[in-house]
Design a protein around this motif. Sequence first.
Motif: not given
Length: 246
Positions: A44-51, A54-57, A78-88
């Motif tokens: 439940g941490w991933l925000t769906p990749a759709s217009e 909502t939800g996820g981090f 290994a390395w990982f990169q994400v973007s926070i999708t909503e203001p904390v």
Amino acid sequence: MIARQDRTMFAAVYGELATNPWLNPAVASSDAYSLFVARSSAMGWLTPASENATGGFWGMNDAGQDPSFDPELGSRIAWFQVSITEPVPAGRPVPLQPFFSCAHDVLARMGEFRLTAVDALFPMPVAPPAIGAVATLLEDSGWFADHHPGSVTPLRVTLDSGSEAAIGSHAPGILQWVREVRQSAFVCESMLESGPHRVILHGTLAEWSLGALGWLAAFLADASARCGINVPLHFTAACSTRPAAG
């Protein structure tokens, strides 16, 4: 809240990885990117990749296992990169603990790994965090409360504010906050101001794991924000002794 232009979280994991022999590196579903997407979605941490999703981090940016070597940290596995999708939200810490824990789960799925260091970049809240953020972190630290005495690990942590001369002058305040908050996950023994851009902490962590390091990064981000730091921080943590298996 997190400024829109400063929402990237990045983490590089250093150590050794013995890949499971049954994994086929040519299969896309077995690579670091696909496994990170799958695991963060399941939790439940991933925000769906759709217009208008909502939800996820976070939303997934990239990941990889291209080899790299740092003379101080060792081999990057290994390395990982994400973007926070909503203001904390007010009263919540930057989601570094789930981010690091997801990286752990991916590596554990790939094989047996030995962690020696982690190198990360993360955003800071624009406004000082509400008191609820540290309350959440203290509650989360209960996961590490009943650790085996032998798991306590000496480590060196560096916080760097990059080109912004932001953190050096706030080192005393950060140290005071870290020591005043009652928790047993991290004990800070000393802090050295290394110029206006960097501070170095020496202490002990309840256990040497990506989960504990994610908690520590979030805890230090909260402490730094309370002292007025509002620029992205570069966090590096290296084990001072031979680390246990991941």
